[in-house]
Scaffold this active site. Structure first.
Site, PDB file in Angstrom:
ATOM      1  N   LYS A   8       0.844  -1.207   0.000  1.00 25.00           N
ATOM      2  CA  LYS A   8       0.000   0.000   0.000  1.00 25.00           C
ATOM      3  C   LYS A   8       0.869   1.243   0.000  1.00 25.00           C
ATOM      4  CE  LYS A   8       0.694   1.610   4.412  1.00 25.00           C
ATOM      5  NZ  LYS A   8       1.675   2.601   4.676  1.00 25.00           N
TER       6      LYS A   8
ATOM      7  N   PRO B  95       9.570  -4.517   0.029  1.00 27.68           N
ATOM      8  CA  PRO B  95      10.664  -4.294   0.970  1.00 27.68           C
ATOM      9  C   PRO B  95      10.152  -4.174   2.413  1.00 27.68           C
ATOM     10  CG  PRO B  95      10.363  -2.391  -0.463  1.00 27.68           C
ATOM     11  CD  PRO B  95       9.471  -3.469  -0.978  1.00 27.68           C
ATOM     12  N   VAL B  96      10.983  -4.646   3.334  1.00 27.43           N
ATOM     13  CA  VAL B  96      10.601  -4.742   4.744  1.00 27.43           C
ATOM     14  C   VAL B  96      10.864  -3.407   5.445  1.00 27.43           C
ATOM     15  CG1 VAL B  96      11.208  -5.950   6.882  1.00 27.43           C
ATOM     16  CG2 VAL B  96      11.099  -7.201   4.725  1.00 27.43           C
TER      17      VAL B  96
ATOM     18  N   ALA C 260       9.499  -0.470   5.221  1.00 27.03           N
ATOM     19  CA  ALA C 260       9.703   0.519   4.163  1.00 27.03           C
ATOM     20  C   ALA C 260       8.529   1.479   4.041  1.00 27.03           C
ATOM     21  CB  ALA C 260       9.922  -0.198   2.834  1.00 27.03           C
ATOM     22  N   GLY C 261       7.492   1.330   4.905  1.00 29.09           N
ATOM     23  CA  GLY C 261       6.320   2.205   4.805  1.00 29.09           C
ATOM     24  C   GLY C 261       5.296   1.702   3.810  1.00 29.09           C
TER      25      GLY C 261
ATOM     26  N   ALA D 292       3.621  -1.438   4.227  1.00 30.12           N
ATOM     27  CA  ALA D 292       2.726  -2.401   4.889  1.00 30.12           C
ATOM     28  C   ALA D 292       2.917  -3.839   4.418  1.00 30.12           C
ATOM     29  CB  ALA D 292       1.257  -1.984   4.733  1.00 30.12           C
ATOM     30  N   GLY D 293       4.147  -4.220   4.086  1.00 27.81           N
ATOM     31  CA  GLY D 293       4.413  -5.582   3.604  1.00 27.81           C
ATOM     32  C   GLY D 293       3.969  -6.644   4.602  1.00 27.81           C
ATOM     33  N   GLY D 294       4.363  -6.519   5.856  1.00 24.76           N
ATOM     34  CA  GLY D 294       4.017  -7.511   6.882  1.00 24.76           C
ATOM     35  C   GLY D 294       2.513  -7.535   7.131  1.00 24.76           C
TER      36      GLY D 294
ATOM     37  N   ASP E 267      -2.217  -1.420  10.469  1.00 26.13           N
ATOM     38  CA  ASP E 267      -2.436  -1.342   9.021  1.00 26.13           C
ATOM     39  C   ASP E 267      -3.176  -2.565   8.474  1.00 26.13           C
ATOM     40  OD1 ASP E 267      -1.394   1.115   8.346  1.00 26.13           O
ATOM     41  OD2 ASP E 267       0.627   0.355   7.965  1.00 26.13           O
TER      42      ASP E 267
END
Ligand code: C5P
Length: 288
Positions: free
Chosen positions: A11, A96-97, A99-100, A102-104, A138
């Site tokens: 996102k 990317p982890v 990184a802003g 919301a990957g996780g 998030d």
């Protein structure tokens, strides 16, 4: 053993405003969010010992307990009263982890949606978002996806008219940013400016892409430590120089994104920035 594959989408924050600190230690936020086509790939297998195991292709990521995807599976079992079974979640990380983007949280949301489908529980997005909010702020938005206004801690969601089709170039500079530290910095700062959220909502209603691009704004940029702030400003200038309609940092950063009308413009900017910033990707907006 049976296996399912799922994509988890990144996102962007088109706007991000911090309204104030709450009694529970979190902050009230107001953010316009957008899903984009950068994805993690999840493979979920059932079978084996009861409990959830997470495997990723990044050695430094927490596996099992500390991983948001594992937390999501456990919260789902708790919330529905189901007996935990054996689950192995393999995550091929492309987002990317820290990184802003919301990957996780997006991985966690993908697990929640899959579980409702797998068990045939048919939980609504709102019910899944409620479970998701116990995993991270998030996660509720990631369950919903698309173009949306997120308020409260991030869990009060209003779907918005979909952002018109466009492209983004995402550029992640090679330094970490600590989310709790940035929230503390916001507490200690008098913010000079706030995003024009109302104007952003009107621009979305009018389907006015330049109007959206003009209003991209994130209050966290103002409270970054000076050298990181300078790098973010430098990336923004480069994106604008290469034809972006507007540019801004996402979440608590450090990823900066530029908005483009079409793929050709985005690809040209992607090539131009990649020399200096290897973690640069051209992506599209996604409206599920
Ligand atoms: O909810 P989540 O674990 O993703 O939040 C990470 C950190 O971000 C929190 O510990 C808190 O410091 C900060 N946060 C906040 N207010 C929010 C969301 C996050 O202060 N609405």
């Amino acid at each position: 053993m049976a296996a399912w594959e799922r994509a988890a989408y990144a996102k962007l924050n088109l706007t991000l405003d911090v309204l104030g600190r709450r009694e529970d230690g979190y902050h009230d936020l107001r953010m316009v969010m957008q899903t984009v086509s950068l994805t993690d790939r999840l493979t979920i297998e059932t079978g084996g010992e009861p409990g959830v195991r997470v495997r990723t292709d990044l050695a430094f990521l927490p596996a099992d307990g500390g991983n948001l995807a594992a937390a999501a599976a456990r919260r789902y079992w708790e919330a529905t009263g189901r007996t935990p079974e054996g689950l192995t979640i393999r995550i091929d990380k492309r987002i990317p982890v820290c990184a802003g983007l919301a990957g996780g949280s997006s991985d966690a949301a993908a697990v929640l949606r899959w579980m409702s489908e797998y068990y045939g529980d048919g939980l609504s997005r709102a019910e899944l978002a409620e479970i998701g909010q116990t995993v991270g702020s998030d996660v509720p938005y990631c369950v919903l996806g698309g173009t949306a206004l997120a308020e409260g801690r991030g869990e009060v969601l209003t779907p918005l008219p979909a952002l018109p089709a466009c492209w983004f170039v995402l550029c992640k500079p090679p330094f970490p940013v600590s989310t709790p530290e940035l929230f503390r910095a916001v507490d200690g700062a008098k913010l000079r400016c706030h995003p024009d959220t109302r104007g952003m909502l009107d621009a979305l209603k009018r389907q006015d892409l330049p109007g959206v691009a003009q209003r991209l704004y994130n209050v966290f940029e103002d409270v970054l430590p000076p050298r990181k702030r300078a790098a973010v400003a430098e990336i923004r200038s480069q994106l604008l120089e290469h034809g972006a309609l507007g540019a801004c940092m996402s979440g608590t950063g450090p990823t900066v994104f530029g908005m483009f009308r079409d793929e050709a413009g985005a690809r040209q900017a992607e090539r131009a920035l990649r020399g200096q910033w290897p973690e640069t990707w051209a992506v599209q907006n996604i409206c599920p």
